[in-house]
Design a protein around this motif. Structure first.
Motif, PDB file in Angstrom:
ATOM      1  N   GLY A 177       0.776  -1.276  -0.055  1.00  0.00           N
ATOM      2  CA  GLY A 177      -0.049   0.034   0.169  1.00  0.00           C
ATOM      3  C   GLY A 177       0.918   0.975  -0.104  1.00  0.00           C
ATOM      4  O   GLY A 177       1.608   1.344  -0.800  1.00  0.00           O
ATOM      5  N   ASP A 178       0.671   2.192   0.911  1.00  0.00           N
ATOM      6  CA  ASP A 178       1.401   3.385   1.006  1.00  0.00           C
ATOM      7  C   ASP A 178       2.409   3.336   2.111  1.00  0.00           C
ATOM      8  O   ASP A 178       2.815   4.454   2.384  1.00  0.00           O
ATOM      9  N   LEU A 179       2.843   2.126   2.485  1.00  0.00           N
ATOM     10  CA  LEU A 179       3.716   2.078   3.372  1.00  0.00           C
ATOM     11  C   LEU A 179       5.123   2.518   3.268  1.00  0.00           C
ATOM     12  O   LEU A 179       5.789   3.186   4.056  1.00  0.00           O
ATOM     13  N   LYS A 180       5.527   2.313   1.985  1.00  0.00           N
ATOM     14  CA  LYS A 180       6.928   2.679   1.454  1.00  0.00           C
ATOM     15  C   LYS A 180       6.772   4.332   1.418  1.00  0.00           C
ATOM     16  O   LYS A 180       7.969   4.880   2.035  1.00  0.00           O
TER      17      LYS A 180
ATOM     18  N   GLN B 268       9.407   7.054   3.767  1.00  0.00           N
ATOM     19  CA  GLN B 268      10.283   7.911   3.224  1.00  0.00           C
ATOM     20  C   GLN B 268       9.842   9.138   3.662  1.00  0.00           C
ATOM     21  O   GLN B 268      10.801   9.975   4.046  1.00  0.00           O
ATOM     22  N   MET B 269       8.685   9.464   3.445  1.00  0.00           N
ATOM     23  CA  MET B 269       8.201  11.040   4.089  1.00  0.00           C
ATOM     24  C   MET B 269       8.375  11.197   5.582  1.00  0.00           C
ATOM     25  O   MET B 269       8.974  12.413   5.991  1.00  0.00           O
TER      26      MET B 269
ATOM     27  N   PRO C  51       3.649  13.359   8.391  1.00  0.00           N
ATOM     28  CA  PRO C  51       3.779  13.994   7.131  1.00  0.00           C
ATOM     29  C   PRO C  51       2.864  13.426   5.885  1.00  0.00           C
ATOM     30  O   PRO C  51       2.294  14.263   4.964  1.00  0.00           O
ATOM     31  N   PHE C  52       2.598  11.981   5.762  1.00  0.00           N
ATOM     32  CA  PHE C  52       1.759  11.597   4.674  1.00  0.00           C
ATOM     33  C   PHE C  52       0.381  12.108   4.996  1.00  0.00           C
ATOM     34  O   PHE C  52      -0.066  12.409   3.917  1.00  0.00           O
TER      35      PHE C  52
END
Length: 99
Positions: free
Chosen positions: A54-57, A61-62, A83-84
């Motif tokens: 999903g959006d974990l990567k 990073q953010m 931040p995400f």
């Protein structure tokens, strides 16, 4: 007689494997993609479905990037701590999270 029994058993096993693989692929890919299309048709925007992570990567990073920068003195800690989600709300709006 043996060949028919073996072929029947192999046929049943093959059908069972096909059925299970269809159920798993439906659960992991087709159902989320259908839900994504349904929500987009209703006007809700968001990040596209990504299998497994999903959006974990992007979240990691953010967060790593935001922690490497010094913090401002204006007490606005949301962009640093989450931040995400801050970027998500500024990009897509608050109404996506409320519904």
């Amino acid at each position: 007689m043996e060949i028919t029994t073996v072929s029947c058993v192999l046929g049943v096993v093959a059908m069972l494997l096909f059925y299970m693989s269809w159920k798993i692929s439906n659960w992991l890919w087709f159902k989320p993609k259908k839900m994504e299309k349904f929500l987009r048709d209703q006007g809700l925007k968001g990040t596209p479905y990504r299998f497994m992570y999903g959006d974990l990567k992007e979240m990691g990073q953010m967060l790593k990037e935001s922690m490497s920068k010094p913090m401002n003195l204006n007490h606005d800690i949301v962009p640093r701590v989450m931040p995400f989600f801050h970027k998500f709300i500024t990009t897509f709006g608050r109404s996506v999270l409320d519904s």
